[in-house]
Scaffold this motif. Structure first.
Motif, mmCIF file in Angstrom:
data_model
loop_
_atom_site.group_PDB
_atom_site.id
_atom_site.type_symbol
_atom_site.label_atom_id
_atom_site.label_comp_id
_atom_site.label_asym_id
_atom_site.label_seq_id
_atom_site.Cartn_x
_atom_site.Cartn_y
_atom_site.Cartn_z
ATOM 1 N N UNK A 1 15.698 -7.613 11.326
ATOM 2 C CA UNK A 1 15.697 -7.479 9.867
ATOM 3 C C UNK A 1 16.940 -6.693 9.428
ATOM 4 N N UNK A 2 17.801 -7.336 8.660
ATOM 5 C CA UNK A 2 19.013 -6.675 8.162
ATOM 6 C C UNK A 2 18.636 -5.577 7.177
ATOM 7 N N UNK A 3 19.390 -4.483 7.236
ATOM 8 C CA UNK A 3 19.168 -3.422 6.267
ATOM 9 C C UNK A 3 17.947 -2.574 6.536
ATOM 10 N N UNK A 48 20.669 3.600 1.715
ATOM 11 C CA UNK A 48 20.063 2.609 0.808
ATOM 12 C C UNK A 48 19.603 1.347 1.568
ATOM 13 N N UNK A 49 18.710 1.509 2.536
ATOM 14 C CA UNK A 49 18.246 0.368 3.331
ATOM 15 C C UNK A 49 17.313 -0.549 2.528
ATOM 16 N N UNK A 50 17.009 -1.698 3.085
ATOM 17 C CA UNK A 50 16.049 -2.613 2.446
ATOM 18 C C UNK A 50 14.622 -2.169 2.725
ATOM 19 N N UNK A 51 14.415 -1.475 3.835
ATOM 20 C CA UNK A 51 13.090 -0.969 4.209
ATOM 21 C C UNK A 51 13.271 0.142 5.231
ATOM 22 N N UNK A 91 11.868 0.822 -2.307
ATOM 23 C CA UNK A 91 11.876 0.051 -1.053
ATOM 24 C C UNK A 91 10.627 0.369 -0.224
ATOM 25 N N UNK A 92 10.196 -0.577 0.641
ATOM 26 C CA UNK A 92 8.992 -0.372 1.450
ATOM 27 C C UNK A 92 9.176 0.692 2.532
ATOM 28 N N UNK A 192 6.970 -6.809 11.180
ATOM 29 C CA UNK A 192 6.350 -7.869 10.386
ATOM 30 C C UNK A 192 5.855 -7.332 9.044
ATOM 31 N N UNK A 193 5.272 -6.141 9.062
ATOM 32 C CA UNK A 193 4.796 -5.513 7.826
ATOM 33 C C UNK A 193 5.959 -5.202 6.889
ATOM 34 N N UNK A 194 7.040 -4.645 7.431
ATOM 35 C CA UNK A 194 8.204 -4.304 6.604
ATOM 36 C C UNK A 194 8.783 -5.543 5.940
#
Length: 283
Positions: A1-3, A48-51, A91-92, A192-194
């Protein structure tokens, strides 16, 4: 998963996350010391990640009894700071917790909304972390798991494999029942949850994830020996015969239906996962 930003680098779950998410950014103590919650929050604001997945924790259950302040910093204050930073960025946040938030009474699997009641400092600090995360209002998923094992670090499988080769007879606790869970399975579930939470901001809450079927430590050891080709005699003993500074929950059974319903993540068979771990240890 990127980010993706992962807190933890050397722990069992973090090392497995590095395999399934090699492009993720892993923050070890050199980048974010969990005894410095502000530094953890600052790293999230900076990257500043995606998750974010928090795979780091103070897991020395017995040591925590005499080192409560550090355990609380790492298990409660740092995750709260991470969650607050994630809430501000929208973000999550996936956080790994434990069956030790329960008192271990009874003989039925605990659902997520069952009454908590930690019987030690470790469990209390993990519960405090859960409460603090919820209070931030972040899109957070808390995954309670149990009896983690892998080919890395110190864990029951590696200890039994060593002792089983050295001794003809072992006495092992048989009145604690739970679900052994491979770190690789936890890593895949957390990832998978993220990903699902990034796609659907409504996904959040507390979830249970543990290997099945439920088993005692003694029977877990028997399966480890059987799969390893070792044959020491295993004598069942009660927990009272093996006193430790921190009490262990007798009932660590977790009801894992919610994570399947909401995320499509099935409860793994720990006996199959054990084969993979033993294969890696043999190699």
């Amino acid at each position: 998963m990127d980010g993706l930003l992962v807190f933890g680098k050397t722990g069992q779950v973090a090392q497995e996350l590095a395999r399934v998410a090699p492009d993720a950014n892993f923050a070890g103590r050199d980048q974010a010391d969990l005894t410095d919650p502000a530094a953890c929050a600052a790293l999230i604001r900076e990257r500043k990640p995606r998750a974010v997945i928090n795979a780091a924790a103070y897991t020395a259950v017995d040591k925590a009894e005499s080192d409560a302040d550090t355990a609380r910093l790492v298990n409660a204050d740092a995750p709260a700071a991470m969650a607050a930073a994630c809430a501000k960025l929208g973000i999550p946040f996936v956080h790994i917790s434990t069956d030790y938030v329960f008192d271990g009474s009874g003989d039925q699997p605990r659902a997520e909304d069952a009454a908590t009641g930690p019987i030690g400092v470790y469990g209390q600090t993990k519960l405090d972390g859960e409460t603090a995360i919820a209070a931030t209002g972040a899109q957070a998923a808390i995954m309670r798991t149990s009896w983690v094992f892998s080919a890395h670090g110190n864990n029951f499988v590696k200890t039994m494999r060593r002792l089983g080769a050295e001794r003809d007879r072992l006495t092992i606790v048989a009145d604690q029942i739970g679900g052994p869970t491979a770190a690789a399975d936890i890593a895949r579930a957390a990832l998978s949850m993220a990903e699902a939470m990034t796609a659907d901001p409504a996904k959040r809450g507390v979830y249970h994830f543990a290997g099945g079927p439920d088993v005692s430590w003694a029977d877990f050891a028997r399966e480890i020996f059987a799969q390893s080709g070792l044959s020491p005699e295993v004598a069942d003993i009660p927990s009272s015969d093996y006193p430790t500074p921190a009490k262990r929950p007798l009932n660590s059974r977790l009801d894992c239906t919610a994570i399947t319903k909401d995320f499509g993540i099935a409860r793994p068979d720990w006996r199959v996962s054990l084969q993979d771990v033993l294969k890696e240890l043999s190699a």
